[in-house]
Design an enzyme around this catalytic site. Structure first.
Site, PDB file in Angstrom:
ATOM      1  N   SER A   1       0.828  -1.212   0.000  1.00 56.94           N
ATOM      2  CA  SER A   1       0.000   0.000   0.000  1.00 56.94           C
ATOM      3  C   SER A   1       0.862   1.262   0.000  1.00 56.94           C
ATOM      4  CB  SER A   1      -0.919  -0.007   1.232  1.00 56.94           C
ATOM      5  OG  SER A   1      -1.807  -1.098   1.183  1.00 56.94           O
TER       6      SER A   1
ATOM      7  N   TRP B   1       3.809  -9.853  -6.510  1.00 56.81           N
ATOM      8  CA  TRP B   1       2.379  -9.775  -6.784  1.00 56.81           C
ATOM      9  C   TRP B   1       2.091  -9.131  -8.143  1.00 56.81           C
ATOM     10  CZ3 TRP B   1       0.992 -13.127  -3.595  1.00 56.81           C
ATOM     11  CH2 TRP B   1       1.390 -13.110  -2.254  1.00 56.81           C
ATOM     12  N   CYS B   2       2.941  -9.381  -9.120  1.00 56.20           N
ATOM     13  CA  CYS B   2       2.734  -8.802 -10.449  1.00 56.20           C
ATOM     14  C   CYS B   2       1.796  -9.701 -11.253  1.00 56.20           C
ATOM     15  CB  CYS B   2       4.061  -8.621 -11.180  1.00 56.20           C
ATOM     16  SG  CYS B   2       3.884  -7.792 -12.775  1.00 56.20           S
TER      17      CYS B   2
ATOM     18  N   GLU C   1      -7.826   2.729 -12.793  1.00 54.64           N
ATOM     19  CA  GLU C   1      -7.611   1.352 -12.356  1.00 54.64           C
ATOM     20  C   GLU C   1      -8.720   0.909 -11.408  1.00 54.64           C
ATOM     21  OE1 GLU C   1      -4.423  -1.319  -9.742  1.00 54.64           O
ATOM     22  OE2 GLU C   1      -4.133   0.833  -9.960  1.00 54.64           O
TER      23      GLU C   1
ATOM     24  N   GLN D   1     -23.246 -19.624   1.966  1.00 50.49           N
ATOM     25  CA  GLN D   1     -24.060 -20.001   3.120  1.00 50.49           C
ATOM     26  C   GLN D   1     -25.408 -20.581   2.673  1.00 50.49           C
ATOM     27  OE1 GLN D   1     -22.977 -19.765   6.249  1.00 50.49           O
ATOM     28  NE2 GLN D   1     -24.846 -20.538   7.216  1.00 50.49           N
TER      29      GLN D   1
ATOM     30  N   GLY E   1     -25.093 -24.033   1.337  1.00 51.23           N
ATOM     31  CA  GLY E   1     -24.655 -25.050   2.284  1.00 51.23           C
ATOM     32  C   GLY E   1     -23.384 -25.739   1.810  1.00 51.23           C
ATOM     33  N   GLY E   2     -23.328 -27.050   2.009  1.00 52.11           N
ATOM     34  CA  GLY E   2     -22.137 -27.807   1.623  1.00 52.11           C
ATOM     35  C   GLY E   2     -21.838 -27.728   0.142  1.00 52.11           C
TER      36      GLY E   2
ATOM     37  N   THR F   1      -6.248  -1.744  -1.087  1.00 49.90           N
ATOM     38  CA  THR F   1      -7.142  -2.435  -0.167  1.00 49.90           C
ATOM     39  C   THR F   1      -8.358  -1.578   0.167  1.00 49.90           C
ATOM     40  OG1 THR F   1      -6.057  -1.556   1.799  1.00 49.90           O
ATOM     41  CG2 THR F   1      -5.163  -3.607   0.880  1.00 49.90           C
TER      42      THR F   1
ATOM     43  N   GLU G   1      -9.221  -0.745   3.044  1.00 48.87           N
ATOM     44  CA  GLU G   1      -8.793   0.228   4.049  1.00 48.87           C
ATOM     45  C   GLU G   1      -8.161   1.455   3.394  1.00 48.87           C
ATOM     46  OE1 GLU G   1      -9.408  -3.645   5.786  1.00 48.87           O
ATOM     47  OE2 GLU G   1      -8.161  -3.026   4.099  1.00 48.87           O
TER      48      GLU G   1
END
Length: 377
Positions: A132, A156-157, A238, A334, A337-338, A363, A365
């Site tokens: 960041s 992380w490219c 971006e 959720q 379910g499974g 992010t 944040e």
């Protein structure tokens, strides 16, 4: 979709039909992606390029169709909704921005023309110690007689292993913000090693290792030591592109969830008819409608004022859409379910894709911090 003009509606419909035909089934997508381990299929991507879709938002003089951010948003959204394995588009169209604004004519012709024709491009800022905080990066480009000598590591490219070039941000002087420079580095350059990083999303991101990698002076994109200012001019685009992509994914997740809760029966009726699930669907659909309005409003603002920066609006779009997409995926899992957890269904892939979307490209944040600063806080 929103009530766009007839040309944009036709564009969206064509993308939808292509995706239904070419990657509309799980079997087709698995065949194109190595059972989900790759996020990009070059052959499919080039066919989209031949249709003129990849250049929809690029200038005509470089092989595009002359559109703008709205056209880019439509393609990003509808290809993501169709689960088309064209992950190289996002980084390519994001990387195209700085070349268009600051590149030389030669760089624009080569890179922008390549993007419109189906080439993949990558952009590299992050380092092991600088995520960041981009201004903390240490990958160094030293001026020498023959150009610039690059040494250091990037991480992380996205899509570097597929790209023709990497738009590299490296340090050229000791100043924190005013000592960064952009370079156009061919992925085949001597002294550059690309190593994939294994993630739960498959093969997408990479470490880059530069060891005395020499690039000519004309590889500089824009002005030396001015990359920070150039970056801030493009980060808004971006964020909007990422938001549009996740908008399409979120719509697909909601539709997949709806299909399941309409068909799955328990206690003698479809589970979607139970109030607990019906109200959850209603809330998610409402949030998604807000996301759509936000994305296309910001795209329209960008097209109306191409030189205007939209830090508040673009960060709002990125924050709202990615967090909503993650919420829809979590709720969808959720409700299934499974079965939502089983790899037989797409839901677990949806969850992986949406969770990481709140991290890359800034992010959530960071987006909140940017938004707060625009209010003088």
């Amino acid at each position: 979709m929103l009530d766009l003009n007839p040309d944009l509606r036709a564009f969206a419909a064509a993308i939808d039909e292509f995706c239904r035909r070419e990657c509309g089934t799980r079997e087709q997508r698995d065949a194109l992606t190595g059972n989900g381990t790759e996020n990009h299929h070059g052959g499919l991507y080039r066919r989209m390029a031949e249709l003129g879709w990849l250049g929809a938002g690029l200038p005509e003089e470089y092989g595009g169709a002359g559109g703008g951010m709205t056209e880019i948003a439509v393609f990003a959204e509808r290809s993501a909704y169709g689960l088309a394995p064209v992950g190289g588009y996002t980084t390519s169209i994001i990387a195209a921005g700085p070349y268009l604004k600051f590149g030389t004519e030669k760089q624009r012709t080569e890179v922008i023309g390549g993007v419109a024709a189906g080439a993949v491009e990558a952009i590299s800022m992050s380092e092991p110690g600088a995520g960041s905080d981009v201004a903390a990066l240490t990958c160094k480009a030293e001026r020498v007689d023959d150009g610039y000598l690059i040494n250091g590591q990037k991480t992380w490219c996205s899509n570097a292993h597929l790209a023709d070039h990497i738009l590299l941000v490296a340090r050229t002087s000791g100043k924190r913000h005013d000592g960064l420079t952009m370079f156009c580095v061919p992925t085949g350059a001597e002294g550059l090693r690309i190593k994939g990083i294994d993630t739960m999303g498959g093969r997408e991101v990479n470490d880059l290792y530069f060891t005395d990698c020499l690039v000519p002076a004309e590889s500089v994109v824009g002005e030396a030591d001015r990359a920070w200012h150039q970056l801030t001019a493009g980060l808004n685009a971006e964020r909007l592109i990422l938001a549009a992509t996740m908008l399409g994914r979120a719509k697909r997740i909601l539709d997949d969830t709806l299909e399941y809760v309409r068909q799955r029966t328990q206690f003698g009726r479809p589970i979607g008819t139970f109030q607990a699930l019906r109200h959850r669907i209603a809330d998610l659909a409402t949030e998604l409608a807000c996301c759509e309005l936000l994305v296309y409003r910001v795209a329209a603002m960008a097209d109306e004022h191409p030189d205007r920066q939209l830090p508040r609006e673009a960060s709002m779009a990125k924050l709202k859409v990615t967090e909503t997409a993650k919420q829809i995926a979590l709720e969808g899992m959720q409700m299934m379910g499974g079965y939502g957890y089983a790899t037989e269904y797409d839901m677990e892939r949806h969850l992986r894709a949406t969770v990481v979307s709140t991290v890359y490209g800034g992010t959530s944040e960071v987006q909140r911090d940017i938004i707060g600063k625009t209010y003088g806080l």
